[in-house]
Design a protein around this motif. Structure first.
Motif, mmCIF file in Angstrom:
data_model
loop_
_atom_site.group_PDB
_atom_site.id
_atom_site.type_symbol
_atom_site.label_atom_id
_atom_site.label_comp_id
_atom_site.label_asym_id
_atom_site.label_seq_id
_atom_site.Cartn_x
_atom_site.Cartn_y
_atom_site.Cartn_z
ATOM 1 N N LYS A 1 0.596 -1.257 -0.100
ATOM 2 C CA LYS A 1 0.108 0.093 -0.145
ATOM 3 C C LYS A 1 0.757 1.112 -0.175
ATOM 4 N N LYS A 2 2.090 1.046 0.380
ATOM 5 C CA LYS A 2 2.953 2.391 0.359
ATOM 6 C C LYS A 2 3.865 2.395 -1.201
ATOM 7 N N THR A 3 3.365 1.630 -1.926
ATOM 8 C CA THR A 3 3.828 1.701 -3.414
ATOM 9 C C THR A 3 2.685 2.406 -4.127
ATOM 10 N N ARG A 4 2.698 2.429 -5.472
ATOM 11 C CA ARG A 4 1.747 2.850 -6.442
ATOM 12 C C ARG A 4 0.462 2.287 -6.290
ATOM 13 N N VAL A 5 0.442 0.986 -5.898
ATOM 14 C CA VAL A 5 -0.693 0.066 -5.462
ATOM 15 C C VAL A 5 -1.846 1.036 -4.753
ATOM 16 N N SER A 6 -2.851 1.320 -5.174
ATOM 17 C CA SER A 6 -3.824 2.087 -4.600
ATOM 18 C C SER A 6 -5.338 1.296 -4.481
ATOM 19 N N LYS A 7 -5.447 0.266 -5.011
ATOM 20 C CA LYS A 7 -6.809 -0.479 -4.836
ATOM 21 C C LYS A 7 -6.218 -1.990 -4.730
ATOM 22 N N PHE A 8 -7.052 -2.499 -3.476
ATOM 23 C CA PHE A 8 -6.709 -3.981 -3.461
ATOM 24 C C PHE A 8 -8.321 -4.431 -3.439
ATOM 25 N N ASN A 9 -8.360 -5.467 -4.373
ATOM 26 C CA ASN A 9 -9.735 -6.359 -4.644
ATOM 27 C C ASN A 9 -9.732 -7.454 -3.357
ATOM 28 N N ILE A 10 -11.096 -7.603 -2.772
ATOM 29 C CA ILE A 10 -11.303 -8.512 -1.770
ATOM 30 C C ILE A 10 -12.553 -9.079 -2.013
ATOM 31 N N GLY A 11 -12.595 -10.463 -2.007
ATOM 32 C CA GLY A 11 -13.855 -11.100 -1.907
ATOM 33 C C GLY A 11 -13.588 -12.229 -1.042
ATOM 34 N N THR A 12 -12.772 -13.066 -1.108
ATOM 35 C CA THR A 12 -12.765 -14.694 -0.431
ATOM 36 C C THR A 12 -13.066 -14.246 1.052
ATOM 37 N N SER A 13 -12.245 -13.295 1.651
ATOM 38 C CA SER A 13 -12.381 -13.456 3.237
ATOM 39 C C SER A 13 -13.697 -12.881 3.600
ATOM 40 N N LEU A 14 -14.305 -12.100 2.729
ATOM 41 C CA LEU A 14 -15.750 -11.399 3.135
ATOM 42 C C LEU A 14 -16.767 -12.818 2.928
ATOM 43 N N ARG A 15 -16.586 -13.290 1.829
ATOM 44 C CA ARG A 15 -17.217 -14.404 1.514
ATOM 45 C C ARG A 15 -17.216 -15.383 2.559
ATOM 46 N N MET A 16 -15.930 -15.797 3.025
ATOM 47 C CA MET A 16 -15.756 -16.466 4.307
ATOM 48 C C MET A 16 -16.539 -16.132 5.781
ATOM 49 N N ALA A 17 -16.384 -14.939 5.863
ATOM 50 C CA ALA A 17 -17.191 -14.238 7.094
ATOM 51 C C ALA A 17 -18.666 -14.389 6.991
ATOM 52 N N MET A 18 -19.145 -14.459 5.846
ATOM 53 C CA MET A 18 -20.573 -14.445 5.697
ATOM 54 C C MET A 18 -20.852 -16.047 5.728
ATOM 55 N N GLY A 19 -20.272 -16.865 5.124
ATOM 56 C CA GLY A 19 -20.544 -18.254 4.887
ATOM 57 C C GLY A 19 -20.222 -19.095 6.185
ATOM 58 N N SER A 20 -19.252 -18.851 6.732
ATOM 59 C CA SER A 20 -18.950 -19.501 8.096
ATOM 60 C C SER A 20 -19.482 -19.410 9.206
ATOM 61 N N ASN A 21 -19.992 -17.964 9.306
ATOM 62 C CA ASN A 21 -20.981 -17.621 10.357
ATOM 63 C C ASN A 21 -22.420 -17.733 10.260
ATOM 64 N N LEU A 22 -22.875 -17.759 8.980
ATOM 65 C CA LEU A 22 -24.249 -18.269 8.724
ATOM 66 C C LEU A 22 -24.361 -19.596 8.949
ATOM 67 N N ARG A 23 -23.565 -20.474 8.618
ATOM 68 C CA ARG A 23 -23.406 -22.064 8.672
ATOM 69 C C ARG A 23 -23.605 -22.175 10.187
ATOM 70 N N ARG A 24 -22.815 -21.714 10.898
ATOM 71 C CA ARG A 24 -22.692 -21.726 12.397
ATOM 72 C C ARG A 24 -24.270 -21.381 13.315
ATOM 73 N N LEU A 25 -24.482 -20.118 12.662
ATOM 74 C CA LEU A 25 -25.721 -19.737 13.251
ATOM 75 C C LEU A 25 -26.882 -20.655 13.005
ATOM 76 N N MET A 26 -26.918 -21.039 11.757
ATOM 77 C CA MET A 26 -28.001 -21.844 11.360
ATOM 78 C C MET A 26 -28.277 -23.350 12.312
ATOM 79 N N ASN A 27 -26.841 -23.865 12.339
ATOM 80 C CA ASN A 27 -26.651 -24.864 13.171
ATOM 81 C C ASN A 27 -26.839 -24.960 14.619
#
Length: 276
Positions: free
Chosen positions: A219-245
């Protein structure tokens, strides 16, 4: 407040912070992500990927994401992620996406430049920002036809100089859809790219697979945008599974989604703070 990449990335590229681009897989995730950004007074990018475009269609996605952006107190860019067909890119612009990614990474360099430039001309006429990719960021799963090709500094310079794009995704060891931080970042390659490309903000896809120490360096270089999907899907999916169980006699989808949303918000807050 709806913005484009051009409103938020140039300053980040010239500083030591970056903007998270969060893939959205439903209204609940989108709302949780925007609320995370508002709580930290931070700009955010909401991205619609190919799976969501295939499932919902561009028009419905635009209405959902734009409703979140226009009602927000913070800057929100509504971005179409990896898209290989110009027809879909133009449809996204028509329906209000403020930013698009035409992905010509699987094409020969000359064709990638030519087609990206054509899309850029339309995008800029409509006040829309455009991202492209040079080299090819591989996928751990789900996109077997996508190559793994590290970005050539010379190709990056030509692509950035000739295609009129506003942000450029690069491949320097990052990989899509990793669930653990196993990527090995090639800093020698990154330095060679940034020495040649000094006017276009850089983008990293596959952030979940990158170690936090590497993210802090990048982030200290010219990289100005980071794409994130998997960790957000994991946060939703793993907790949704736990809560439903935990409550097998409950069946209301909204009940469970509302209970899972705070975990997505917490993960989005973690990402925003990591990139600040």
């Amino acid at each position: 407040m709806l913005v484009t990449l051009n409103d938020i990335l140039p300053a980040a590229a010239n500083s030591d912070y970056a903007i998270p681009c969060c893939n959205v897989f439903g209204y609940e995730e989108g709302r949780a992500i925007v609320e995370a950004a508002e709580s930290l007074n931070s700009p955010i990018i909401l991205a619609a990927n190919k799976d969501m475009v295939d499932f919902m269609g561009v028009e419905a996605l635009a209405k959902m994401l734009l409703s979140l952006a226009n009602a927000s107190s913070t800057q929100v860019c509504v971005h179409l992620d990896h898209t290989y067909e110009e027809e879909i890119v133009y449809k996204a612009m028509h329906h209000g996406f403020s930013s698009v990614m035409f992905d010509g990474s699987q094409l020969p360099l000359e064709e990638n430049i030519k087609r990206t430039k054509q899309v850029a001309q339309v995008a800029h006429a409509l006040g829309v920002s455009i991202e492209g990719e040079i080299g090819s960021v591989a996928y751990k799963e789900g996109r077997d036809h996508i190559k793994s090709i590290n970005t050539s500094p010379d190709d990056a310079y030509r692509y950035a100089s000739e295609s009129d794009l506003d942000a450029m995704a690069i491949a320097i060891g990052n990989v899509h859809r990793l669930t653990t931080p196993d990527s090995v970042i090639d800093y020698t390659l990154l330095n060679a790219i940034t020495e040649k490309v000094t006017h276009v903000p850089l983008v990293i896809h596959g952030t979940t697979g990158i170690k936090e120490d590497d993210i802090k360096k990048l982030k200290k270089t010219r990289v100005s945008k980071f794409n994130i999907g998997t960790s957000l899907r994991m946060a939703m999916g793993s907790n949704l599974r736990r809560l439903m169980n935990e409550e097998p006699n409950k069946f209301d989808k909204l009940y469970f989604m509302q209970k899972a949303m705070p975990y997505v918000q917490a993960e989005a807050q973690r990402i925003i703070q990591l990139l600040r």
